[in-house]
Design an enzyme around this catalytic site. Structure first.
Site, PDB file in Angstrom:
ATOM      1  N   ARG A  86       0.900  -1.010   0.091  1.00 37.21           N
ATOM      2  CA  ARG A  86      -0.095  -0.001   0.006  1.00 37.21           C
ATOM      3  C   ARG A  86       0.703   1.333   0.102  1.00 37.21           C
ATOM      4  O   ARG A  86       0.655   2.228  -0.474  1.00 37.21           O
ATOM      5  CB  ARG A  86      -0.796  -0.187   1.261  1.00 37.21           C
ATOM      6  CG  ARG A  86      -1.807   1.005   1.138  1.00 37.21           C
ATOM      7  CD  ARG A  86      -3.048   0.771   2.156  1.00 37.21           C
ATOM      8  NE  ARG A  86      -4.116   1.754   2.243  1.00 37.21           N
ATOM      9  CZ  ARG A  86      -4.428   2.641   2.960  1.00 37.21           C
ATOM     10  NH1 ARG A  86      -4.076   2.556   4.203  1.00 37.21           N
ATOM     11  NH2 ARG A  86      -5.328   3.720   2.949  1.00 37.21           N
ATOM     12  N   HIS A  90       0.558   4.559  -2.552  1.00 33.82           N
ATOM     13  CA  HIS A  90       0.236   5.912  -2.060  1.00 33.82           C
ATOM     14  C   HIS A  90       1.584   6.763  -2.401  1.00 33.82           C
ATOM     15  O   HIS A  90       1.487   8.005  -2.554  1.00 33.82           O
ATOM     16  CB  HIS A  90       0.129   5.952  -0.426  1.00 33.82           C
ATOM     17  CG  HIS A  90      -1.410   5.318  -0.146  1.00 33.82           C
ATOM     18  ND1 HIS A  90      -1.600   5.925   1.073  1.00 33.82           N
ATOM     19  CD2 HIS A  90      -2.329   4.976  -1.012  1.00 33.82           C
ATOM     20  CE1 HIS A  90      -3.143   5.360   1.095  1.00 33.82           C
ATOM     21  NE2 HIS A  90      -3.493   4.703  -0.027  1.00 33.82           N
ATOM     22  N   ASN A 120      -3.687   8.802   4.793  1.00 33.44           N
ATOM     23  CA  ASN A 120      -2.275   8.111   5.411  1.00 33.44           C
ATOM     24  C   ASN A 120      -2.643   8.124   6.776  1.00 33.44           C
ATOM     25  O   ASN A 120      -1.825   7.212   7.547  1.00 33.44           O
ATOM     26  CB  ASN A 120      -1.141   8.747   4.762  1.00 33.44           C
ATOM     27  CG  ASN A 120      -0.970   8.668   3.258  1.00 33.44           C
ATOM     28  OD1 ASN A 120      -1.250   7.338   3.074  1.00 33.44           O
ATOM     29  ND2 ASN A 120      -0.441   9.537   2.776  1.00 33.44           N
ATOM     30  N   HIS A 218      -6.483  -5.894  -2.260  1.00 30.45           N
ATOM     31  CA  HIS A 218      -7.542  -5.976  -1.093  1.00 30.45           C
ATOM     32  C   HIS A 218      -7.597  -7.296  -1.027  1.00 30.45           C
ATOM     33  O   HIS A 218      -8.645  -7.834  -0.176  1.00 30.45           O
ATOM     34  CB  HIS A 218      -8.662  -5.279  -1.292  1.00 30.45           C
ATOM     35  CG  HIS A 218      -8.420  -3.543  -1.392  1.00 30.45           C
ATOM     36  ND1 HIS A 218      -9.167  -2.769  -2.010  1.00 30.45           N
ATOM     37  CD2 HIS A 218      -7.111  -2.887  -0.933  1.00 30.45           C
ATOM     38  CE1 HIS A 218      -8.602  -1.300  -1.842  1.00 30.45           C
ATOM     39  NE2 HIS A 218      -7.498  -1.628  -1.234  1.00 30.45           N
TER      40      HIS A 218
HETATM   41  C1  HEM Z   1      -8.941   2.227  -6.109  1.00 29.39           C
HETATM   42  C2  HEM Z   1      -8.567   2.903  -4.932  1.00 29.39           C
HETATM   43  C3  HEM Z   1      -8.289   2.212  -3.847  1.00 29.39           C
HETATM   44  C4  HEM Z   1      -9.031   2.619  -2.589  1.00 29.39           C
HETATM   45  C5  HEM Z   1     -10.109   3.729  -2.537  1.00 29.39           C
HETATM   46  C6  HEM Z   1      -8.358   2.034  -1.496  1.00 29.39           C
HETATM   47  C7  HEM Z   1      -8.888   2.203   0.045  1.00 29.39           C
HETATM   48  C8  HEM Z   1      -8.293   1.639   0.906  1.00 29.39           C
HETATM   49  C9  HEM Z   1      -8.649   1.826   2.469  1.00 29.39           C
HETATM   50  C10 HEM Z   1      -9.759   2.658   2.831  1.00 29.39           C
HETATM   51  C11 HEM Z   1      -7.815   0.720   2.947  1.00 29.39           C
HETATM   52  C12 HEM Z   1      -8.135   0.521   4.406  1.00 29.39           C
HETATM   53  C13 HEM Z   1      -7.101   1.552   5.260  1.00 29.39           C
HETATM   54  C14 HEM Z   1      -7.498   1.777   6.735  1.00 29.39           C
HETATM   55  O1  HEM Z   1      -8.322   0.988   7.117  1.00 29.39           O
HETATM   56  O2  HEM Z   1      -6.590   2.405   7.622  1.00 29.39           O
HETATM   57  C15 HEM Z   1      -7.083   0.034   2.075  1.00 29.39           C
HETATM   58  C16 HEM Z   1      -6.189  -0.907   2.464  1.00 29.39           C
HETATM   59  C17 HEM Z   1      -5.270  -1.371   1.781  1.00 29.39           C
HETATM   60  N1  HEM Z   1      -5.213  -1.037   0.400  1.00 29.39           N
HETATM   61 FE1  HEM Z   1      -6.095  -0.093  -0.718  1.00 29.39          FE
HETATM   62  N2  HEM Z   1      -7.265   1.214  -1.954  1.00 29.39           N
HETATM   63  C18 HEM Z   1      -7.130   1.516  -3.275  1.00 29.39           C
HETATM   64  C19 HEM Z   1      -6.264   0.872  -4.161  1.00 29.39           C
HETATM   65  C20 HEM Z   1      -5.185   0.064  -3.562  1.00 29.39           C
HETATM   66  C21 HEM Z   1      -4.212  -0.182  -4.446  1.00 29.39           C
HETATM   67  C22 HEM Z   1      -3.936   0.041  -6.041  1.00 29.39           C
HETATM   68  C23 HEM Z   1      -3.397  -0.964  -3.828  1.00 29.39           C
HETATM   69  C24 HEM Z   1      -2.225  -1.904  -4.020  1.00 29.39           C
HETATM   70  C25 HEM Z   1      -1.770  -2.090  -5.265  1.00 29.39           C
HETATM   71  C26 HEM Z   1      -4.046  -1.201  -2.147  1.00 29.39           C
HETATM   72  C27 HEM Z   1      -3.519  -1.908  -1.356  1.00 29.39           C
HETATM   73  C28 HEM Z   1      -4.165  -2.115  -0.017  1.00 29.39           C
HETATM   74  C29 HEM Z   1      -3.706  -3.000   0.849  1.00 29.39           C
HETATM   75  C30 HEM Z   1      -2.770  -4.125   0.720  1.00 29.39           C
HETATM   76  C31 HEM Z   1      -4.547  -2.614   1.912  1.00 29.39           C
HETATM   77  C32 HEM Z   1      -4.459  -3.178   3.336  1.00 29.39           C
HETATM   78  C33 HEM Z   1      -3.199  -2.367   4.313  1.00 29.39           C
HETATM   79  C34 HEM Z   1      -2.669  -2.931   5.604  1.00 29.39           C
HETATM   80  O3  HEM Z   1      -3.426  -4.128   6.008  1.00 29.39           O
HETATM   81  O4  HEM Z   1      -1.966  -2.322   6.132  1.00 29.39           O
HETATM   82  N3  HEM Z   1      -4.999  -0.354  -2.486  1.00 29.39           N
HETATM   83  N4  HEM Z   1      -7.211   0.477   0.995  1.00 29.39           N
END
Ligand code: HEM
Ligand SMILES: *[C@@H]1O[C@H](CO)[C@@H](O)[C@H](O)[C@H]1NC(C)=O
Length: 331
Positions: A86, A90, A120, A218
């Site tokens: 992630r 970002h 973030n 995700h």
């Molecule tokens: C399309 C747009 C995207 C949105 C709106 C989005 C939104 C989010 C949100 C809201 C979370 C949870 C954050 C939290 O609860 O603190 C999350 C977690 C995550 N996102 Fe996304 N995301 C997007 C695209 C991506 C992309 C492109 C990747 C990687 C290629 C990604 C990888 C991840 C991962 C692996 C997590 C879990 C992180 C953790 O457990 O620390 N996301 N995302």
């Protein structure tokens, strides 16, 4: 050689003109093959200024070092691989893959950290692991491996450790000496419409296939219940963690798309790829394809990660190689 034998076998022994043409084609193919051989296949990067062999001479242990630190970090924190990929996302979406995300506030130096924007703050994590990776690399090859490349390498290694595909990471990015808080405030939000998400991806040259494939990340990691479609259950604190993929929470696979197809996505921004009125002609067919074929998903995911990793890198003499990922040099 294969190319010329293919030509002669497909050309019936006709007039001398045909033979001449066949010979000419064979020569051309030989010349092209020769040109291709001038660059070993490992450095081919399809028009990107980056190369998978970038540190082969200057820091041959780089990949193994990054891998070892992540392996050891995830023993006590199994979520680390998800958190690290992630960070690369970002970083790349904000003024390109330049490590800008990693800079801490330093107002005398004019640095306003991107870590404090809504996408973030209390959300992006894994920064101490990046510090550990940087320290290990500085020990082995001082001043060589950029923080931006650390995030790219960590993303691939994290996917691989979770059971996902492997690929050759393109390298050679340099680190920014600036941040861009305004752009960081414009990172994709879980409450964005499909149209908004598509716009934000298009702004960095990523299309519908990239959007669907990259959200497939995700398939692992956690989410605070305040961002889920349910917005927590009664009395639950907003920061309560849930699995992003309720079926195989720590495995990098295509189950995420199965969840979507069952109306079980966690984030509103996940589910819109199926539920938006415009989805049937844009993202929904891609969700179906990835949901029914993991190999298709993996192939597309790798291609999209490489595309994302190519967003406006600093190269050559641009930027710097930070000694500490949290600070610009000379401070
Ligand atoms: C399309 C747009 C995207 C949105 C709106 C989005 C939104 C989010 C949100 C809201 C979370 C949870 C954050 C939290 O609860 O603190 C999350 C977690 C995550 N996102 Fe996304 N995301 C997007 C695209 C991506 C992309 C492109 C990747 C990687 C290629 C990604 C990888 C991840 C991962 C692996 C997590 C879990 C992180 C953790 O457990 O620390 N996301 N995302
Ligand atoms: C989630 O619930 C909390 C508390 O009830 C509320 O303050 C917040 O606005 C809700 N969030 C969304 C996105 O609806």
């Amino acid at each position: 050689m294969a190319a010329s034998s293919r030509i002669s076998s497909s050309s019936p022994a006709g007039g001398s003109g045909r033979l001449l043409l066949a010979a000419h084609c064979a020569l051309l193919l030989l010349a092209m093959a020769g040109a291709a051989h001038a660059h070993p296949p490992t450095t081919s990067s399809g028009g990107s200024p980056l190369s998978s062999a970038f540190y082969d001479a200057s820091c041959p242990g780089a990949y193994a070092i990054v891998r070892r630190v992540i392996q050891s970090a995830r023993v006590s924190d199994p979520r680390i691989p998800a958190s690290l990929i992630r960070l690369h996302f970002h970083d790349c979406f904000v003024q390109g893959c330049d490590g800008s995300l990693l800079l801490d506030d330093d107002l005398p130096a004019g640095i306003q950290s991107e870590k404090n924007v809504p996408a973030n703050k209390n959300s992006a994590r894994g920064f101490p692991v990046v510090d550990d990776i940087k320290a290990a690399l500085e020990e082995a090859c001082p001043g060589v491996v950029s923080c931006a490349d650390i995030l790219a390498l960590a993303a691939e290694i994290s996917v691989q450790l979770a059971g996902g595909p492997r690929w050759r990471v393109l390298l050679g990015r340099r680190d920014s000496t600036t941040t861009n808080v305004q752009s960081a405030n414009n990172l994709p939000s879980p409450f964005d419409s499909l149209d908004k998400l598509q716009q934000k991806f298009r702004n960095v040259n990523l299309d519908n296939t990239d959007l669907v494939a990259l959200q497939g990340a995700h398939t692992f990691g956690r989410v605070q219940c305040q961002f889920t479609r349910e917005n927590c259950t009664a009395g639950q604190p907003q920061g309560t963690l849930e699995n992003l993929d309720r079926v195989t929470p720590n495995v990098f696979d295509n189950k995420y798309y199965g969840n979507l197809l069952h109306g079980q996505a966690q984030l509103p921004s996940d589910q819109v790829m199926l539920s938006d009125p415009a989805a049937p002609t844009t993202t929904a067919p891609i969700v179906h394809r990835f949901g029914s074929n993991q190999k298709d998903f993996f192939t597309s995911f790798v291609a999209s990660m490489i595309k994302m990793g190519n967003i406006s890198p600093l190269t050559g003499r641009e930027g710097e190689i930070r000694k500490n990922c949290r600070r610009v040099n000379g401070k």
